[in-house]
Design a protein around this motif. Structure first.
Motif, PDB file in Angstrom:
ATOM      1  N   LEU A 205      26.985  39.878   0.687  1.00 20.51           N
ATOM      2  CA  LEU A 205      26.220  38.611   0.683  1.00 20.51           C
ATOM      3  C   LEU A 205      26.343  37.729   1.913  1.00 20.51           C
ATOM      4  O   LEU A 205      25.751  36.825   2.227  1.00 20.51           O
ATOM      5  CB  LEU A 205      26.762  37.601  -0.590  1.00 20.51           C
ATOM      6  N   GLY A 209      26.572  33.449   1.553  1.00 19.34           N
ATOM      7  CA  GLY A 209      26.749  33.822   0.032  1.00 19.34           C
ATOM      8  C   GLY A 209      27.951  33.554  -0.456  1.00 19.34           C
ATOM      9  O   GLY A 209      28.347  33.043  -1.712  1.00 19.34           O
ATOM     10  N   ARG A 218      26.172  30.314  -6.887  1.00 17.65           N
ATOM     11  CA  ARG A 218      24.895  30.771  -6.138  1.00 17.65           C
ATOM     12  C   ARG A 218      23.764  31.391  -7.053  1.00 17.65           C
ATOM     13  O   ARG A 218      24.235  31.945  -8.035  1.00 17.65           O
ATOM     14  CB  ARG A 218      25.433  32.083  -5.339  1.00 17.65           C
ATOM     15  N   LYS A 219      22.526  30.996  -6.766  1.00 19.03           N
ATOM     16  CA  LYS A 219      21.591  31.434  -7.563  1.00 19.03           C
ATOM     17  C   LYS A 219      21.105  32.759  -6.568  1.00 19.03           C
ATOM     18  O   LYS A 219      20.751  32.635  -5.636  1.00 19.03           O
ATOM     19  CB  LYS A 219      20.235  30.516  -7.695  1.00 19.03           C
ATOM     20  N   ASP A 220      20.887  33.878  -7.407  1.00 18.01           N
ATOM     21  CA  ASP A 220      20.313  35.020  -6.513  1.00 18.01           C
ATOM     22  C   ASP A 220      18.913  35.150  -6.712  1.00 18.01           C
ATOM     23  O   ASP A 220      18.246  34.261  -7.127  1.00 18.01           O
ATOM     24  CB  ASP A 220      21.016  36.213  -7.146  1.00 18.01           C
ATOM     25  N   GLU A 221      18.174  35.996  -5.825  1.00 14.91           N
ATOM     26  CA  GLU A 221      16.665  36.283  -5.860  1.00 14.91           C
ATOM     27  C   GLU A 221      16.063  36.193  -7.321  1.00 14.91           C
ATOM     28  O   GLU A 221      14.923  35.752  -7.297  1.00 14.91           O
ATOM     29  CB  GLU A 221      16.531  37.351  -5.054  1.00 14.91           C
ATOM     30  N   SER A 222      16.713  36.852  -8.416  1.00 19.85           N
ATOM     31  CA  SER A 222      16.343  36.802  -9.639  1.00 19.85           C
ATOM     32  C   SER A 222      16.109  35.519 -10.454  1.00 19.85           C
ATOM     33  O   SER A 222      15.491  35.158 -11.229  1.00 19.85           O
ATOM     34  CB  SER A 222      16.919  37.902 -10.430  1.00 19.85           C
ATOM     35  N   GLY A 223      16.776  34.584  -9.760  1.00 20.84           N
ATOM     36  CA  GLY A 223      17.215  33.159 -10.408  1.00 20.84           C
ATOM     37  C   GLY A 223      18.459  33.310 -11.302  1.00 20.84           C
ATOM     38  O   GLY A 223      18.564  31.816 -11.740  1.00 20.84           O
ATOM     39  N   ASP A 224      19.230  34.172 -11.509  1.00 24.02           N
ATOM     40  CA  ASP A 224      20.334  34.121 -12.157  1.00 24.02           C
ATOM     41  C   ASP A 224      21.431  33.209 -11.186  1.00 24.02           C
ATOM     42  O   ASP A 224      21.621  33.452 -10.325  1.00 24.02           O
ATOM     43  CB  ASP A 224      20.855  35.484 -12.370  1.00 24.02           C
TER      44      ASP A 224
END
Length: 487
Positions: A205, A209, A218-224
């Motif tokens: 990250l 990150g 942190r919100k990842d690229e999938s929105g999680d």
């Protein structure tokens, strides 16, 4: 109407388990032998423990009625006690050390290799059965034992054929970060775990990150969304300064760490690194072979002192051109609490472990596996089935000379037998037919030479007449004569 059709099971493997052919096994065995040679030279002795342990001895996974196979492959024996296939080689070592504690010379210096099993979701390069190779010192309380294990790991890398600069043993001490977290008021188990997990993602990250994971989340690229450790800005900066304090010589890293970690628990970690550095210098372990790196976390609750990981400084690509990520090929550290589960008292221990299959695959991808071809193979063809006893006798004579040899026991004519020999990678085929028996000779086909010459032939008639890859030897002493040709 009932069916009399016989049941035919489908030939298939369970997911996460693999069949390993002889060339894979030879590569793995060469790796084990190289590592074992180092362990033996350093005074470690081999131990072998059973594949099954009582599940409560494994510590990390304790099966219950609802989850009898959580993480491990478990079953009940005839007195209804849960047994499980060993998850690693360290838990069996702890059990053995506790069971025989009074009789062992301490420190107990052992190495072991063997299969381990994990009931986890398989994936690319992630198997449920694989081989580990470990070396540990149990009952060794001082930092000197950690330094020895670290130097040992470095020598194993050299023994398997890696050169200077192609690998690095990266060392940290868990007490350094523990000291920082205590001073920040983040020493509670849950907060500490979140910080450790954030640091462990530094390579993937990057600083930003990890900064998010140390703070609100942190919100990842999938929105999680992953909740963070909840540190304030000043505390985040101090943790990041710590994990980025690496680079340069071991002495330079120590100098940068001293003002960051302070005294107390962190100071004990700095003192340990200073002693490790002194011993490594005395052993002529160079700065590029063992590096001090505060970003190394290794295990979230297992280790209690110095920790290290072995990384490859080499790159390779898949057939499609994509880069191969090797990651860590081994590691270890100090774990003083494992044996105490059985004894009720602290028993210091430190060790090193690597996954044999994973390491062998990495070396193979890098074209660093030493030639692991088997010894030459000679196959005695069964030209006349009425003379099988003679063919077995000829194969025995070849083996008596130290050659790998077999008498052909399958079916088919000589052409099919030669095809078999080619598929086996045989070097020579021995032929004794009616003419050879009358002349007391044997005909030898050099299969490897024949394969090379066949690619160059221009005249098939001349090839059949000259037979350049075929020769004759007297029957008496033929095995010795063939052996002399090979050496």
């Amino acid at each position: 109407m009932s069916s009399n059709k016989a049941f035919k099971p489908k030939a298939r493997r369970p997911r996460g388990f693999e069949d390993r052919l002889s060339h894979h096994l030879r590569a793995e065995q060469a790796l084990i032998q190289a590592a074992s040679g180092v362990y033996e030279r350093w005074g470690f002795e081999r131990l072998e423990t059973p594949a099954f342990e009582f599940a409560d001895c494994l510590g990390k996974f304790l099966p219950d009625d609802d989850r009898p196979n959580e993480g491990v492959f478990a079953l009940q024996d005839d007195d209804e006690q849960w047994m499980a296939l060993r998850y690693d080689l360290t838990a069996p070592l702890a059990r053995f050390s506790a069971e025989h504690f009074q009789d062992l010379a301490k420190p107990f210096r052992r190495y072991q290799y063997g299969d381990v099993w994990r009931n986890e979701k398989p994936g690319p390069g992630r198997f449920r059965q694989f081989i580990q190779c470990d070396a540990d010192s149990v009952g060794a309380p001082g930092t000197a034992a950690d330094a020895e294990i670290i130097a040992l790991a470095s020598e194993v890398m050299a023994a398997v054929g890696l050169e200077r600069g192609e690998y690095a043993v990266r060392v940290n001490d868990r007490r350094l970060l523990d000291g920082i977290l205590e001073s920040l008021g983040a020493g509670a188990a849950e907060a500490r775990l979140k910080v450790l997990r954030a640091i462990d993602k530094m390579d993937r990250l990057g600083r930003h990150g990890v900064e998010l994971l140390l703070g609100a989340g942190r919100k990842d690229e999938s929105g999680d969304f992953t909740p963070g450790a909840g540190l304030d800005a000043a505390s985040i900066t101090r943790v990041l300064d710590f994990i980025e304090a690496g680079g340069g010589t071991r002495g330079e890293v120590i100098e940068r760490l001293i003002p960051i970690v302070g005294a107390g628990v962190g100071g004990a970690g700095v003192s340990a690194l200073e002693e490790i550095a002194a011993i490594l210098n005395a052993l002529n372990v160079d700065e590029d072979q063992v590096i001090f790196d505060p970003s190394i976390v290794r295990g979230l609750g297992y280790y209690t002192g110095p920790v290290f990981e072995v990384e490859l400084n080499l790159s390779a690509t898949y057939e499609n051109g994509q880069p191969i990520r090797f990651g860590s090929v081994g590691g270890g550290g100090r774990y003083d609490d494992l044996v105490a589960r059985f004894t009720g008292q602290a028993v210091p221990a430190t060790g090193f472990s690597f996954g044999v299959s994973r390491f062998a695959a990495a070396l193979s991808a890098l074209d660093r596996i030493k030639d692991s071809a088997p010894d030459p193979l000679v196959i005695v063809l069964a030209v006349d089935k009425d003379h099988m006893a003679t063919y077995f006798q000829l194969a025995a004579q070849l083996r008596a000379e130290g050659l790998r040899a077999e008498a052909f026991v399958g079916g088919g004519n000589m052409g099919k037998q030669l095809k078999y020999a080619d598929r086996r990678g045989a070097d020579f085929a021995v032929i004794v037919g009616e003419d050879e028996r009358q002349n007391q000779t044997v005909t030898i086909k050099d299969l490897k030479l024949g394969a090379r010459l066949a690619q160059q032939i221009e005249d098939n008639k001349a090839w059949r007449e000259d037979q350049p890859a075929q020769f004759t030897l007297p029957l008496a002493g033929f095995a010795k004569a063939l052996h002399e040709r090979l050496v």
